[in-house]
Design a protein around this motif. Structure first.
Motif, mmCIF file in Angstrom:
data_model
loop_
_atom_site.group_PDB
_atom_site.id
_atom_site.type_symbol
_atom_site.label_atom_id
_atom_site.label_comp_id
_atom_site.label_asym_id
_atom_site.label_seq_id
_atom_site.Cartn_x
_atom_site.Cartn_y
_atom_site.Cartn_z
ATOM 1 N N LYS A 170 -0.231 -3.451 -9.349
ATOM 2 C CA LYS A 170 0.908 -4.086 -8.687
ATOM 3 C C LYS A 170 0.619 -4.296 -7.204
ATOM 4 O O LYS A 170 0.940 -5.340 -6.633
ATOM 5 C CB LYS A 170 2.177 -3.237 -8.848
ATOM 6 N N LYS A 171 -0.008 -3.283 -6.589
ATOM 7 C CA LYS A 171 -0.365 -3.397 -5.177
ATOM 8 C C LYS A 171 -1.330 -4.549 -4.966
ATOM 9 O O LYS A 171 -1.153 -5.368 -4.059
ATOM 10 C CB LYS A 171 -0.996 -2.110 -4.660
ATOM 11 N N ASN A 231 0.823 -1.213 0.000
ATOM 12 C CA ASN A 231 0.000 0.000 0.000
ATOM 13 C C ASN A 231 0.853 1.258 0.000
ATOM 14 O O ASN A 231 0.552 2.224 -0.721
ATOM 15 C CB ASN A 231 -0.944 0.001 1.215
ATOM 16 N N GLU A 239 4.164 5.626 -5.613
ATOM 17 C CA GLU A 239 4.181 5.632 -7.079
ATOM 18 C C GLU A 239 3.087 6.542 -7.642
ATOM 19 O O GLU A 239 3.316 7.245 -8.626
ATOM 20 C CB GLU A 239 4.013 4.208 -7.608
ATOM 21 N N ARG A 240 1.930 6.533 -7.020
ATOM 22 C CA ARG A 240 0.832 7.374 -7.516
ATOM 23 C C ARG A 240 1.139 8.859 -7.312
ATOM 24 O O ARG A 240 0.696 9.699 -8.099
ATOM 25 C CB ARG A 240 -0.479 6.998 -6.834
ATOM 26 N N GLU A 267 2.421 1.705 -3.413
ATOM 27 C CA GLU A 267 1.434 2.195 -4.385
ATOM 28 C C GLU A 267 1.209 3.698 -4.215
ATOM 29 O O GLU A 267 1.201 4.456 -5.195
ATOM 30 C CB GLU A 267 0.095 1.466 -4.202
ATOM 31 N N ALA A 277 0.302 1.035 -10.867
ATOM 32 C CA ALA A 277 0.731 0.982 -9.465
ATOM 33 C C ALA A 277 -0.333 0.304 -8.607
ATOM 34 O O ALA A 277 -0.018 -0.515 -7.734
ATOM 35 C CB ALA A 277 1.013 2.397 -8.949
ATOM 36 N N THR A 278 -1.590 0.597 -8.880
ATOM 37 C CA THR A 278 -2.686 -0.028 -8.136
ATOM 38 C C THR A 278 -2.750 -1.522 -8.426
ATOM 39 O O THR A 278 -2.949 -2.336 -7.513
ATOM 40 C CB THR A 278 -4.027 0.646 -8.483
ATOM 41 N N LYS A 286 -0.495 5.300 -12.838
ATOM 42 C CA LYS A 286 -1.207 5.220 -11.561
ATOM 43 C C LYS A 286 -2.012 3.925 -11.476
ATOM 44 O O LYS A 286 -2.042 3.266 -10.432
ATOM 45 C CB LYS A 286 -2.118 6.430 -11.379
#
Length: 121
Positions: A54-55, A32, A38-39, A35, A51-52, A48
């Protein structure tokens, strides 16, 4: 003695499960935080979203690892608690069940002949 052994195995399983849960919690928190970082560092909506995703993958993997560890811990406890029985409680070792030598083990006790089936062999 058996009760103490079961209690010890239950305690070990519980401690291992707590460790697996704690590790999964840390992995989820780490995913979390990564993420969010990265966002915050990108303006591209596609990055973005990546990144979500990947999380989500990391969170799901942490949960799967936790469940696998719990299953392994339960199996280890069972193996340690019932070491001489196989599936459905069947003995995996030969135990003599009679005072007669060899009786109850399935092994022949002496000279075996086949007289009832047509003669000596």
């Amino acid at each position: 003695m058996q009760g103490g052994k079961k209690a010890a195995e239950c305690a070990k399983e519980t401690a291992s499960n707590m460790g697996a849960s704690a590790k999964a919690g840390m992995e989820k928190t780490k995913a979390n935080v990564e993420e969010k970082a990265e966002r915050l560092t990108t303006r591209d909506p596609l990055e973005k979203e990546m990144a979500t995703q990947k999380k989500d993958v990391k969170v799901n993997q942490a949960e799967l690892d936790k469940l696998a560890a719990r299953a392994h811990n339960a199996a280890s406890k069972e193996a340690a608690t019932y070491p001489t029985t196989g599936e459905h409680g069947n003995h995996t070792e030969l135990h003599q069940t009679s005072a007669m030598p060899g009786h109850g083990t399935g092994q022949p006790t002496g000279h075996v002949t086949n007289r009832g089936l047509g003669g000596n062999i």
